[in-house]
Scaffold this active site. Structure first.
Site, mmCIF file in Angstrom:
data_model
loop_
_atom_site.group_PDB
_atom_site.id
_atom_site.type_symbol
_atom_site.label_atom_id
_atom_site.label_comp_id
_atom_site.label_asym_id
_atom_site.label_seq_id
_atom_site.Cartn_x
_atom_site.Cartn_y
_atom_site.Cartn_z
ATOM 1 C CD GLU A 195 74.676 11.243 -81.072
ATOM 2 O OE1 GLU A 195 74.875 11.722 -82.195
ATOM 3 O OE2 GLU A 195 75.085 10.127 -80.721
ATOM 4 C CG HIS A 315 84.310 13.691 -82.201
ATOM 5 N ND1 HIS A 315 84.258 13.901 -80.845
ATOM 6 C CD2 HIS A 315 83.121 13.144 -82.548
ATOM 7 C CE1 HIS A 315 83.083 13.478 -80.395
ATOM 8 N NE2 HIS A 315 82.373 13.020 -81.410
ATOM 9 N NE ARG A 370 80.081 15.198 -83.644
ATOM 10 C CZ ARG A 370 79.947 14.052 -84.267
ATOM 11 N NH1 ARG A 370 80.529 13.870 -85.430
ATOM 12 N NH2 ARG A 370 79.245 13.086 -83.732
ATOM 13 C CG HIS A 431 84.962 12.333 -86.089
ATOM 14 N ND1 HIS A 431 85.211 11.067 -85.621
ATOM 15 C CD2 HIS A 431 83.604 12.465 -86.115
ATOM 16 C CE1 HIS A 431 84.059 10.451 -85.366
ATOM 17 N NE2 HIS A 431 83.075 11.279 -85.675
ATOM 18 N NE ARG A 466 79.625 13.508 -89.469
ATOM 19 C CZ ARG A 466 79.520 12.571 -88.514
ATOM 20 N NH1 ARG A 466 78.434 11.823 -88.435
ATOM 21 N NH2 ARG A 466 80.487 12.379 -87.650
HETATM 22 C C1 LIG Z 1 85.108 6.605 -84.323
HETATM 23 C C2 LIG Z 1 83.972 7.015 -85.218
HETATM 24 C C3 LIG Z 1 82.701 7.182 -84.700
HETATM 25 C C4 LIG Z 1 81.646 7.573 -85.519
HETATM 26 N N1 LIG Z 1 80.384 7.662 -84.999
HETATM 27 C C5 LIG Z 1 79.346 7.939 -85.829
HETATM 28 C C6 LIG Z 1 78.004 7.917 -85.353
HETATM 29 O O1 LIG Z 1 77.748 7.624 -84.197
HETATM 30 N N2 LIG Z 1 77.014 8.219 -86.232
HETATM 31 C C7 LIG Z 1 77.252 8.537 -87.537
HETATM 32 O O2 LIG Z 1 76.312 8.803 -88.285
HETATM 33 N N3 LIG Z 1 78.515 8.537 -88.005
HETATM 34 C C8 LIG Z 1 79.552 8.240 -87.199
HETATM 35 N N4 LIG Z 1 80.825 8.232 -87.697
HETATM 36 C C9 LIG Z 1 81.025 8.463 -89.124
HETATM 37 C C10 LIG Z 1 80.575 7.221 -89.878
HETATM 38 O O3 LIG Z 1 80.986 6.080 -89.182
HETATM 39 C C11 LIG Z 1 81.156 7.177 -91.270
HETATM 40 O O4 LIG Z 1 81.007 8.398 -91.919
HETATM 41 C C12 LIG Z 1 80.447 6.106 -92.085
HETATM 42 O O5 LIG Z 1 80.520 4.883 -91.406
HETATM 43 C C13 LIG Z 1 81.074 6.001 -93.445
HETATM 44 O O6 LIG Z 1 80.585 4.856 -94.073
HETATM 45 P P1 LIG Z 1 81.131 4.499 -95.508
HETATM 46 O O7 LIG Z 1 80.470 3.245 -95.911
HETATM 47 O O8 LIG Z 1 81.015 5.665 -96.381
HETATM 48 O O9 LIG Z 1 82.712 4.300 -95.288
HETATM 49 P P2 LIG Z 1 83.498 3.280 -94.364
HETATM 50 O O10 LIG Z 1 82.632 2.647 -93.379
HETATM 51 O O11 LIG Z 1 84.699 3.981 -93.861
HETATM 52 O O12 LIG Z 1 83.964 2.178 -95.407
HETATM 53 C C14 LIG Z 1 84.919 2.493 -96.384
HETATM 54 C C15 LIG Z 1 85.417 1.215 -96.987
HETATM 55 O O13 LIG Z 1 86.215 1.504 -98.133
HETATM 56 C C16 LIG Z 1 87.377 0.711 -98.085
HETATM 57 N N5 LIG Z 1 88.422 1.385 -98.860
HETATM 58 C C17 LIG Z 1 88.965 2.601 -98.658
HETATM 59 N N6 LIG Z 1 89.894 2.847 -99.598
HETATM 60 C C18 LIG Z 1 89.937 1.762 -100.405
HETATM 61 C C19 LIG Z 1 90.706 1.399 -101.536
HETATM 62 N N7 LIG Z 1 91.654 2.189 -102.051
HETATM 63 N N8 LIG Z 1 90.476 0.198 -102.106
HETATM 64 C C20 LIG Z 1 89.546 -0.650 -101.614
HETATM 65 N N9 LIG Z 1 88.804 -0.361 -100.537
HETATM 66 C C21 LIG Z 1 88.993 0.827 -99.943
HETATM 67 C C22 LIG Z 1 87.688 0.593 -96.618
HETATM 68 O O14 LIG Z 1 88.553 -0.478 -96.375
HETATM 69 C C23 LIG Z 1 86.288 0.396 -96.066
HETATM 70 O O15 LIG Z 1 85.898 -0.935 -96.204
HETATM 71 C C24 LIG Z 1 81.890 7.841 -86.888
HETATM 72 C C25 LIG Z 1 83.162 7.680 -87.409
HETATM 73 C C26 LIG Z 1 84.203 7.263 -86.592
HETATM 74 C C27 LIG Z 1 85.567 7.079 -87.175
#
Ligand SMILES: Cc1cc2nc3c(=O)[nH]c(=O)nc-3n(C[C@H](O)[C@H](O)[C@H](O)COP(=O)(O)OP(=O)(O)OC[C@H]3O[C@@H](n4cnc5c(N)ncnc54)[C@H](O)[C@@H]3O)c2cc1C
Length: 647
Positions: A195, A315, A370, A431, A466
Site C-alpha cells: 500500500e 483518506h 495519504r 478517516h 499514519r
Molecule cells: C473504512 C475504514 C477502513 C479502514 N481500513 C483500515 C485498514 O485497512 N488497516 C488498518 O490498519 N486500519 C484501517 N482503518 C482504521 C482501523 O479500522 C481503526 O483504526 C481500528 O479498527 C480501530 O480499532 P479500535 O478497536 O481502536 O476501535 P473501533 O474498532 O472503532 O472500536 C471502538 C468501539 O468502541 C465503542 N464505543 C465508542 N464510544 C463508546 C461509548 N461512549 N461507550 C461505549 N462504547 C463506545 C464502539 O461502539 C466500538 O465498539 C480503517 C478505518 C475505516 C473507518
C-alpha cells in the site's frame, strides 16, 4: 531542564522548568484547554505520561476511599444484576483493541466489554486494506520502521515504532491462531499486499474485508469465553475517578443502557478505553456512526493527557456519491471507502479532464502517503472547481480486480458502476484520528488504573501521519502490551464494594416529557450538523490561522447556543441521553483539534497550514493537551460527577 510551552487558543508563551522536579509552571490560561510541548530528546514519550500530571495541585478533597485503604476488600466476584456491576476489568469498546485485550485479561479475572451499539459496529469492522507486518524474508523491521517514520513526518516516537514493528508479526500470527483467515498466494504463503507509503509487500488481508474477518474471529472467541460479559447498547458516559493530590485513579465507568434508558455503573479495578476514533466531528467520514470521539472526551474530562489531535487523517479516496451513475436515495451515514490497496494495486488518479495529476505533486505518484494524495486531490478540486476525481483500476485484469476488491466492486455495481470497465469517482473524507489519549509503552495513561489501546490512544506510533494498515497493528500490539500491567494493577487494587455510592449518579431525563425531549433532540441534531460543517470548512485538509480562529469562535458560539437552549428547556448538567452525551463529546474533541492545530506553527504530515507552509525543526514536538481547567470550563469539559463524595 525541560522546556514547556504553555498556551491556549494558539497564543504561546514560553516557560522553563526544573527537570529534577519535572514541574512545569502554568502562569496564564488563555482558554480551558492548555497544552505543552516537550522537547523529545529531554522528555521521553512514555515517561511523559506518568509525569505529566504531577504538576497539578490537588483540586478535590482527598476522598475517604484513600484515607481508609486497609478496610477495603478485594472484589473478585462478578455481580451482574442491578444498576451497579462489579468486574475486575472494564473494557470500553468492542473493536479489535477491546476484544483482543479482553480475551487475554479474562485469564486473570472477570471482564465486562461495554459497547455503545451492537458489538460488531466499530471502525474495525469496516477496515478493508489489512494489517501491516514484516512477514516476508526480503522485508525487515528496519524497513517497516523507516516507512512508518517517513510517513509520520519524523514526529513518531522511535521506541514505539520499534516495539510495534518488532512485535507486530507475532500478534498477526496469534490472530490467525485465534481463527482469523487471511488470503494466501499460490505458493501457499500469506498474500502480502503493498500500500501507499510501504516500501515492501507486507499487508496481510482478507480480500477487501479484512476488518470484518478480524472482528468475526475475535467476537467468536469472546462469546465462547465464560469470563467475558458483553454489554451491548451501553453508552460510556464518564469515568469514575478519585484524586489524591496529583494522583488520579480510575475505578470504572458510568454507562447508559440505551435500550432500557437506565444508568448502569461498572466498578472495576482496571479500565481499558478502546473506544476508537472521532470521524464524526466532520460531516464526511468513512467512520461508522459510533465514532464520535467519546473516549477522548471522557478521558479529557477525567484529567487524562491528550496528544497530537491536530493530526486528523483524511483518506484521499472515499466513494463520491455524486459521481455514481445511480445516486443513493438517502445520504450515507458514513462515506464508503475505496481502499488504499486499489492504488497499491496500480490504480491511477485522474481529474475529470482525464489528466493523471499525481506525478505533478510527488515523485511517488499514486503511492505517495495519504496526506500528500489527499492534499493533491484537494488542490485539483479547488483549481478545477470539480466535485470529485477519478480512480481507475480498469486496466487490470477483470479476475484480479474482482478477487482483490469484491466488496468495492459489488458496492459500486449497486449504483450502476462496473469498476472493471470504468473509473471510480472519489473524494477525500475524514478517516483516522492520529491523536488521542497519551499512552506509554504499556498502554498506561497518567490516570492510574486507566489503560488505552487502539485508535483512541496516542502511543507515538503514527507521529504526524499514519502509515496505511498500521492502525490495526498498533491496536493488536498495545492491547497485548497492556495486559500484564493491567493484571498487576488488578491484583494490587483495593476497591470497596460499597464504593459505588461515592459518586453521584447521572439522571435519565424522563421527567422532561416527550415534547420537550423531542425539541432538545431536534436542536441537538441541527447544531451537530452546524458544528460538523464548521470543522469541514475551516479545519479541513488545508488550514490557515485565520480560518482556525474563526472555527474556534464559531464552535464556541454553537456550543453556547446549544447549552443555553437545552438548559432553558429544563436539561440539568447531571442528565444524560445518548445524543446529548455524543454532542458534548463532539464539541470537546472538535475544540481540542482546533486548539492543537492553532498551536502548531509549521506544516507537518496531516497538519498543513498556508501560514506556516514549511517544516520547522524547532516544532518537531508532540502537542500535549493538559487536563481541562475547572475555571471557565463548559459542560462538555466537565465530568458529570465532578468529584467523588467523601464518606
Ligand atoms: C473504512 C475504514 C477502513 C479502514 N481500513 C483500515 C485498514 O485497512 N488497516 C488498518 O490498519 N486500519 C484501517 N482503518 C482504521 C482501523 O479500522 C481503526 O483504526 C481500528 O479498527 C480501530 O480499532 P479500535 O478497536 O481502536 O476501535 P473501533 O474498532 O472503532 O472500536 C471502538 C468501539 O468502541 C465503542 N464505543 C465508542 N464510544 C463508546 C461509548 N461512549 N461507550 C461505549 N462504547 C463506545 C464502539 O461502539 C466500538 O465498539 C480503517 C478505518 C475505516 C473507518
Amino acid at each position: 531542564m525541560i522546556t514547556c510551552i504553555t498556551a491556549g487558543s494558539g497564543a504561546l508563551s514560553c516557560e522553563v522548568s526544573d527537570r529534577n522536579t519535572q514541574r512545569c509552571r502554568r502562569t496564564t490560561w488563555v482558554s480551558d484547554m492548555p497544552f505543552k510541548r516537550y522537547l523529545q530528546n529531554e522528555f521521553s514519550w512514555s515517561k511523559g505520561v506518568s509525569q505529566a500530571l504531577k504538576v497539578h495541585r490537588c483540586e478535590f478533597p482527598v476522598p475517604q476511599l484513600y484515607r481508609n485503604r486497609k478496610l477495603f476488600k478485594v472484589v473478585s466476584s462478578c455481580k451482574r444484576d442491578g444498576s451497579t456491576k462489579h468486574f475486575d476489568f472494564s473494557v470500553i469498546g468492542s473493536g479489535i483493541a477491546g476484544l483482543r485485550y479482553a480475551l487475554d485479561v479474562a485469564k486473570y479475572g472477570t471482564v465486562a466489554v461495554i459497547t455503545k451499539a451492537e458489538s460488531h459496529e466499530c471502525n474495525t469492522n469496516y477496515a478493508q486494506g489489512g494489517v501491516s507486518a514484516v512477514l516476508c524474508p526480503s522485508d525487515s523491521v528496519e524497513n517497516h520502521m523507516k516507512d512508518t517514520i517517513v510517513a509520520g513526518a519524523y514526529l513518531c516516537d522511535e521506541e514505539t515504532v520499534r516495539v510495534v514493528c518488532t512485535e507486530g508479526p507475532d500478534r498477526v500470527k496469534e490472530l490467525i491462531a485465534m481463527g482469523a483467515s487471511f488470503d494466501h498466494g499460490e505458493d501457499g504463503n500469506l498474500h502480502l499486499a503493498r500500500e501507499g507509503g510501504h516500501s515492501h509487500h507486507r499487508v496481510v488481508h482478507a480480500a477487501d474485508m479484512t476488518g470484518k474477518e478480524i472482528e468475526r474471529a475475535l467476537l467468536k472467541a469472546i462469546v465462547n469465553n465464560p469470563n467475558i460479559f458483553v454489554f451491548e447498547h451501553h453508552f460510556a458516559i464518564d469515568l469514575l475517578t478519585c484524586q489524591d493530590g496529583s494522583d488520579i485513579t480510575c475505578f470504572g465507568v458510568d454507562t447508559l443502557n440505551t435500550e432500557t434508558l437506565k444508568v448502569v455503573r461498572f466498578l472495576s479495578k482496571v479500565t481499558l478505553l478502546a473506544s476508537g476514533g472521532a470521524g464524526h466531528i466532520y460531516p464526511k467520514t468513512t467512520n461508522p456512526l459510533v465514532a464520535t470521539g467519546d473516549g477522548i472526551a471522557i478521558a479529557h474530562r477525567a484529567q487524562a493527557v491528550i496528544s497530537n489531535m491536530e493530526f486528523v487523517q483524511f483518506h484521499p479516496t472515499a466513494l463520491a456519491d455524486e459521481g455514481l451513475p445511480i445516486m443513493p436515495t438517502e445520504p450515507r451515514e458514513n462515506a464508503f471507502l475505496i481502499s488504499e490497496a486499489v492504488r497499491g494495486d496500480g490504480g491511477i488518479l485522474y481529474n475529470l479532464g482525464m489528466e493523471r495529476f499525481m506525478p505533478l505533486y510527488d515523485g511517488r505518484a499514486e503511492l505517495a502517503p495519504r496526506d500528500v494524495v489527499a492534499r493533491s486531490i484537494d488542490d485539483q478540486l479547488k483549481k478545477r472547481d470539480e466535485k470529485y476525481v477519478l480512480l481507475d483500476i480498469s486496466h487490470k485484469p477483470k479476475d484480479e480486480i474482482l478477487s482483490h476488491f469484491p466488496n468495492i466492486a459489488s458496492m459500486c455495481l449497486q449504483y450502476g458502476l462496473d469498476i472493471t470497465r470504468h473509473p471510480i469517482p472519489v473524494v477525500p473524507a475524514a478517516h483516522y484520528m492520529c491523536g488521542g489519549v497519551r499512552a506509554g509503552l504499556q498502554g498506561e495513561t497518567n490516570v492510574q488504573g486507566l489503560y488505552v489501546a487502539g485508535e483512541v490512544a496516542c502511543t507515538g506510533l503514527h507521529g504526524a501521519n499514519r502509515l496505511a494498515s498500521n492502525s490495526l497493528l498498533e491496536a493488536l500490539v498495545f492491547a497485548q502490551r497492556a495486559v500484564l500491567p493491567s493484571v498487576d494493577q488488578m491484583k494490587s487494587s483495593s476497591l470497596d464494594l460499597t464504593a459505588s455510592n461515592l459518586w453521584p449518579r447521572p439522571v435519565v431525563p424522563l421527567s422532561l416529557g416527550n415534547d420537550v425531549r423531542g425539541k432538545i433532540l431536534s436542536m441537538t441534531r441541527e447544531l451537530r450538523k452546524e458544528m460538523q460543517s464548521i470543522m469541514w470548512n475551516y479545519v479541513g485538509i488545508v488550514r490557515s490561522t485565520k480560518r482556525l480562529e474563526t472555527a474556534e469562535q464559531k464552535i464556541s458560539e454553537v456550543e453556547a447556543k446549544w447549552e443555553e437552549y437545552i438548559t432553558q428547556h429544563g436539561w440539568k448538567p447531571t442528565m444524560v441521553g445518548p445524543e446529548i452525551c455524543e454532542m458534548r463529546n463532539l464539541f470537546c474533541c472538535a475544540k481540542i483539534v482546533v486548539s492543537s492545530a492553532l498551536s502548531r506553527h509549521e506544516s507537518r504530515g496531516l497538519h498543513y497550514t498556508i501560514d506556516f507552509p514549511d517544516l520547522e525543526e524547532s516544532e518537531r514536538l508532540p502537542t500535549i493537551i493538559m487536563p481541562s481547567s475547572l475555571v471557565n470550563s463548559t459542560w462538555s469539559s466537565r465530568q458529570l460527577h465532578k468529584q467523588p463524595l467523601c464518606q
